[in-house]
Design a protein around this motif. Structure first.
Motif: not given
Length: 124
Positions: A16-25
């Motif tokens: 979830t943390k990685q997906v959120n980072r991707g979405a933020q990028l």
């Protein structure tokens, strides 16, 4: 992926943390270069060849190369130098160490053989 989950290397929290980072990028990229719209789209003619023309040209090139491969070694050499290396008759004569008249004769007979070969290919 299943092995990683079973080993505990990937937890649902880390995924979830990685997906959120991707979405933020992605959001940052969108904000830094927003889409712009123009009031008038210029009339531009598409000059690229249509797919049928590309296929036909490819097939023609293949047939020409096939016909060239059927020439004698000396004819192939002068055709390659004249049409692929863009050499003059004089340059070909120097490279091949033959008279200019012989260069012209070989090119003439090679072109005649290629045209005959292509005619045979088109009649089939």
């Amino acid at each position: 992926a299943e092995d990683l989950l079973n080993d505990g290397a990937c937890t649902s929290k880390s995924i979830t943390k990685q997906v959120n980072r991707g979405a933020q990028l992605i959001d940052r990229m969108r904000k830094s270069s927003p889409l712009t719209f123009v009031a008038h789209v210029p009339d531009v003619v598409d000059s690229s060849p249509n797919p049928d023309s590309v296929i036909e040209a490819s097939q023609n090139a293949s047939q020409v190369h096939d016909c060239i491969s059927k020439l004698t070694k000396t004819q192939r050499a002068v055709i390659r130098l004249a049409f692929f290396d863009n050499m003059t008759y004089e340059e070909i004569a120097l490279v091949e160490d033959i008279p200019i008249g012989t260069v012209k004769s070989r090119i003439f007979h090679a072109k005649k053989a290629i045209m005959h070969c292509l005619g045979a290919n088109y009649n089939n």
